[in-house]
Motif scaffolding. Structure first.
Motif, PDB file in Angstrom:
ATOM      1  N   ALA A   1      24.723  21.199   0.418  1.00  0.00           N
ATOM      2  CA  ALA A   1      23.863  21.034   1.562  1.00  0.00           C
ATOM      3  C   ALA A   1      22.417  21.506   1.162  1.00  0.00           C
ATOM      4  N   LEU A   2      22.387  22.509   0.273  1.00  0.00           N
ATOM      5  CA  LEU A   2      20.926  22.999  -0.482  1.00  0.00           C
ATOM      6  C   LEU A   2      20.286  21.764  -1.144  1.00  0.00           C
ATOM      7  N   THR A   3      21.013  20.944  -1.692  1.00  0.00           N
ATOM      8  CA  THR A   3      20.661  19.972  -2.437  1.00  0.00           C
ATOM      9  C   THR A   3      19.897  19.109  -1.677  1.00  0.00           C
ATOM     10  N   VAL A   4      20.625  18.653  -0.600  1.00  0.00           N
ATOM     11  CA  VAL A   4      19.911  17.650   0.445  1.00  0.00           C
ATOM     12  C   VAL A   4      18.769  18.232   0.993  1.00  0.00           C
ATOM     13  N   TYR A   5      19.149  19.449   1.311  1.00  0.00           N
ATOM     14  CA  TYR A   5      17.579  20.048   2.139  1.00  0.00           C
ATOM     15  C   TYR A   5      16.431  20.196   1.354  1.00  0.00           C
TER      16      TYR A   5
ATOM     17  N   ALA B   1       0.933  -1.288  -0.121  1.00  0.00           N
ATOM     18  CA  ALA B   1      -0.066  -0.018  -0.135  1.00  0.00           C
ATOM     19  C   ALA B   1       0.903   1.161  -0.165  1.00  0.00           C
ATOM     20  N   LEU B   2       2.330   1.132   0.171  1.00  0.00           N
ATOM     21  CA  LEU B   2       2.878   2.357   0.163  1.00  0.00           C
ATOM     22  C   LEU B   2       3.077   2.835  -0.997  1.00  0.00           C
ATOM     23  N   SER B   3       3.237   4.332  -1.430  1.00  0.00           N
ATOM     24  CA  SER B   3       3.427   4.852  -2.419  1.00  0.00           C
ATOM     25  C   SER B   3       4.594   4.782  -2.996  1.00  0.00           C
ATOM     26  N   ALA B   4       4.952   5.007  -4.388  1.00  0.00           N
ATOM     27  CA  ALA B   4       6.239   4.693  -5.193  1.00  0.00           C
ATOM     28  C   ALA B   4       7.235   5.482  -4.889  1.00  0.00           C
ATOM     29  N   PRO B   5       8.362   5.178  -4.573  1.00  0.00           N
ATOM     30  CA  PRO B   5       9.332   6.205  -3.930  1.00  0.00           C
ATOM     31  C   PRO B   5       9.558   7.306  -5.436  1.00  0.00           C
ATOM     32  N   ILE B   6      10.107   8.447  -4.754  1.00  0.00           N
ATOM     33  CA  ILE B   6      10.532   9.439  -5.538  1.00  0.00           C
ATOM     34  C   ILE B   6      12.120   9.472  -5.956  1.00  0.00           C
ATOM     35  N   THR B   7      12.702  10.236  -6.908  1.00  0.00           N
ATOM     36  CA  THR B   7      14.019   9.919  -7.013  1.00  0.00           C
ATOM     37  C   THR B   7      14.920  11.375  -6.387  1.00  0.00           C
ATOM     38  N   PRO B   8      15.785  11.188  -5.918  1.00  0.00           N
ATOM     39  CA  PRO B   8      16.522  12.397  -5.475  1.00  0.00           C
ATOM     40  C   PRO B   8      16.987  13.296  -6.452  1.00  0.00           C
ATOM     41  N   THR B   9      17.431  14.460  -6.244  1.00  0.00           N
ATOM     42  CA  THR B   9      17.972  15.298  -7.182  1.00  0.00           C
ATOM     43  C   THR B   9      19.396  14.805  -7.909  1.00  0.00           C
ATOM     44  N   ALA B  10      20.267  14.168  -6.520  1.00  0.00           N
ATOM     45  CA  ALA B  10      21.400  13.907  -6.769  1.00  0.00           C
ATOM     46  C   ALA B  10      21.771  12.907  -5.665  1.00  0.00           C
ATOM     47  N   ALA B  11      22.604  11.929  -5.898  1.00  0.00           N
ATOM     48  CA  ALA B  11      23.132  11.306  -4.690  1.00  0.00           C
ATOM     49  C   ALA B  11      23.779  11.862  -3.628  1.00  0.00           C
ATOM     50  N   TRP B  12      23.181  11.825  -2.391  1.00  0.00           N
ATOM     51  CA  TRP B  12      23.656  12.622  -1.425  1.00  0.00           C
ATOM     52  C   TRP B  12      25.287  12.213  -0.783  1.00  0.00           C
ATOM     53  N   SER B  13      25.701  11.208  -1.216  1.00  0.00           N
ATOM     54  CA  SER B  13      26.874  10.863  -0.733  1.00  0.00           C
ATOM     55  C   SER B  13      28.157  11.290  -1.554  1.00  0.00           C
ATOM     56  N   LEU B  14      27.792  12.005  -2.720  1.00  0.00           N
ATOM     57  CA  LEU B  14      28.605  12.485  -3.756  1.00  0.00           C
ATOM     58  C   LEU B  14      29.263  13.554  -3.088  1.00  0.00           C
ATOM     59  N   ASP B  15      30.562  13.978  -3.193  1.00  0.00           N
ATOM     60  CA  ASP B  15      31.056  15.342  -2.697  1.00  0.00           C
ATOM     61  C   ASP B  15      30.799  16.506  -3.144  1.00  0.00           C
ATOM     62  N   SER B  16      30.322  16.315  -4.578  1.00  0.00           N
ATOM     63  CA  SER B  16      29.964  17.487  -5.250  1.00  0.00           C
ATOM     64  C   SER B  16      28.161  17.894  -4.649  1.00  0.00           C
ATOM     65  N   THR B  17      27.576  17.102  -4.113  1.00  0.00           N
ATOM     66  CA  THR B  17      26.167  17.312  -3.740  1.00  0.00           C
ATOM     67  C   THR B  17      26.458  18.300  -2.647  1.00  0.00           C
TER      68      THR B  17
ATOM     69  N   SER C   1      22.880   9.384   6.342  1.00  0.00           N
ATOM     70  CA  SER C   1      22.656  10.294   7.537  1.00  0.00           C
ATOM     71  C   SER C   1      23.786  11.171   7.439  1.00  0.00           C
ATOM     72  N   LEU C   2      24.998  10.934   6.784  1.00  0.00           N
ATOM     73  CA  LEU C   2      26.320  11.770   6.996  1.00  0.00           C
ATOM     74  C   LEU C   2      25.763  13.066   5.819  1.00  0.00           C
ATOM     75  N   ALA C   3      24.911  12.711   5.171  1.00  0.00           N
ATOM     76  CA  ALA C   3      24.641  13.947   4.148  1.00  0.00           C
ATOM     77  C   ALA C   3      24.207  15.029   5.037  1.00  0.00           C
ATOM     78  N   PHE C   4      23.567  14.896   6.174  1.00  0.00           N
ATOM     79  CA  PHE C   4      23.061  15.948   6.993  1.00  0.00           C
ATOM     80  C   PHE C   4      24.041  16.815   7.682  1.00  0.00           C
ATOM     81  N   ASN C   5      25.392  16.244   7.672  1.00  0.00           N
ATOM     82  CA  ASN C   5      26.536  17.159   8.295  1.00  0.00           C
ATOM     83  C   ASN C   5      27.043  18.187   7.072  1.00  0.00           C
ATOM     84  N   LYS C   6      26.733  18.299   5.827  1.00  0.00           N
ATOM     85  CA  LYS C   6      26.783  18.957   4.799  1.00  0.00           C
ATOM     86  C   LYS C   6      26.478  20.247   5.360  1.00  0.00           C
TER      87      LYS C   6
END
Length: 329
Positions: free
Chosen positions: A194-198, A176-192, A231-236
């Motif tokens: 903080a604004l993208t993650v937020y 019954a869960l809705s289909a997941p959406i796709t992120p703008t970019a992979a959070w683990s990349l150094d080039s991503t 969760s490490l992406a939240f340290n950006k």
């Protein structure tokens, strides 16, 4: 006194009359032959130190119950649980003194979940207990601890994945869960940044906001669940040296963060945003029939055994629209 006796006396040996030796010089050169093997040490166990502290092997954390909480549904005789869902229905009509149009009513559904019961055994023997005691290990207690851990590890797994072949689903695979959406970019990349993650988390909230059809706002209690890696992406931090966690807490004051290793999936990193409750009704719960049932100890000739069992309904999601997902962060 003959010559040999004179030589013997000179060597410090007294020979009474009548005793003859072939050659006193040869007797002085005789060496003893060792009977034991050559050795310059002691048994190794005498130099061994046995630490009284027992080191336990770590296991992955069991976080499902921390994310959603647990509740008991039925008991160990329960095979099926029914959860009535009631919806108000109605329509209005233009008023007229003699008009009889318009009606209100109720529509009820009765979704069900099936339970799954499972077990494990602990066994220990008299000699086994005493032998382990020589090493300072309480074998009976350790096997009991292992049995509880084994049951709880499986219980935690059912909370995330349910039981195949039954109407028993988990938090990650409920149909019954809705289909997941796709992120703008992979959070683990150094080039991503903080604004993208937020912004991706904000997109996730906007999705669940739309699914709830205006029944919530950004002040509602909610839980963001992801893997320890993601969760490490939240340290950006942004250009003002403010990290993602601080930004989220400022704009979503009742947001709670939880991590679980199960959110690192084969398809990528998964993130779920769960609205804790709406109008007093919890969104989901980890349900069980029996948390732990310790059956009688069976005494045998020189050993013992005991069965322990539990039962699970997996995760019962009452309002799947209150959960939004993002896959691939």
């Amino acid at each position: 006194m003959d010559e040999l006796q004179i030589l013997a006396m000179q060597a410090g040996i007294y020979l009474p009359q009548g005793v003859q030796i072939a050659n006193a010089a040869l007797a002085m050169d005789a060496q003893s032959v060792a009977v034991t093997g050559a050795n310059a040490g002691i048994p190794a166990y005498l130099a061994n130190y046995m630490d009284p502290k027992v080191i336990e092997v770590l296991v992955a954390p069991m976080k499902a119950a921390e994310i959603l909480g647990e509740s008991k549904k039925g008991d160990w005789t329960t095979q099926t649980a029914t959860f009535p869902v009631v919806e108000a229905t109605g329509e209005t009509s233009s008023y007229g003194d003699f008009n009889e149009n318009g009606s209100s009513g109720v529509n009820a559904n009765f979704p069900q979940r099936q339970s799954y019961h499972y077990q494990t055994f602990t066994r220990w023997g008299d000699q086994q207990l005493e032998t382990a005691g020589l090493a300072g290990i309480d074998w009976a207690t350790r096997t009991n601890v292992a049995s509880v851990l084994t049951l709880n590890k499986f219980q935690n797994k059912t909370y995330f994945y349910g039981i195949a072949g039954l109407q028993n689903y988990g938090l990650l695979n409920d149909p019954a869960l809705s289909a997941p959406i796709t992120p703008t970019a992979a959070w683990s990349l150094d080039s991503t940044d903080a604004l993208t993650v937020y912004n991706d988390v904000s997109r996730l909230f906007r999705k669940v906001l739309g699914q709830c059809n205006g029944t919530i706002d950004q002040n509602v209690k909610m839980t963001l669940v992801l893997s320890p890696t993601a969760s490490l992406a939240f340290n950006k931090t942004n250009m003002y040296n403010v990290n993602v966690t601080d930004q989220l807490k400022k704009n979503y004051p009742n947001l709670r963060f939880e991590t679980a290793p199960e959110y690192s999936t084969d398809a990528g990193e998964l993130v779920q945003l769960i609205i804790d409750e709406i109008d007093g009704q919890e969104t989901a719960t980890c349900a069980f029939t029996e948390k732990l049932r310790a059956h009688r100890i069976v005494v045998e000739t020189s050993s013992y055994k005991q069965k322990k069992s539990q039962g699970t309904f997996g995760t019962v999601i009452f309002r799947p629209f209150a959960i939004a997902q993002m896959l691939g962060v």
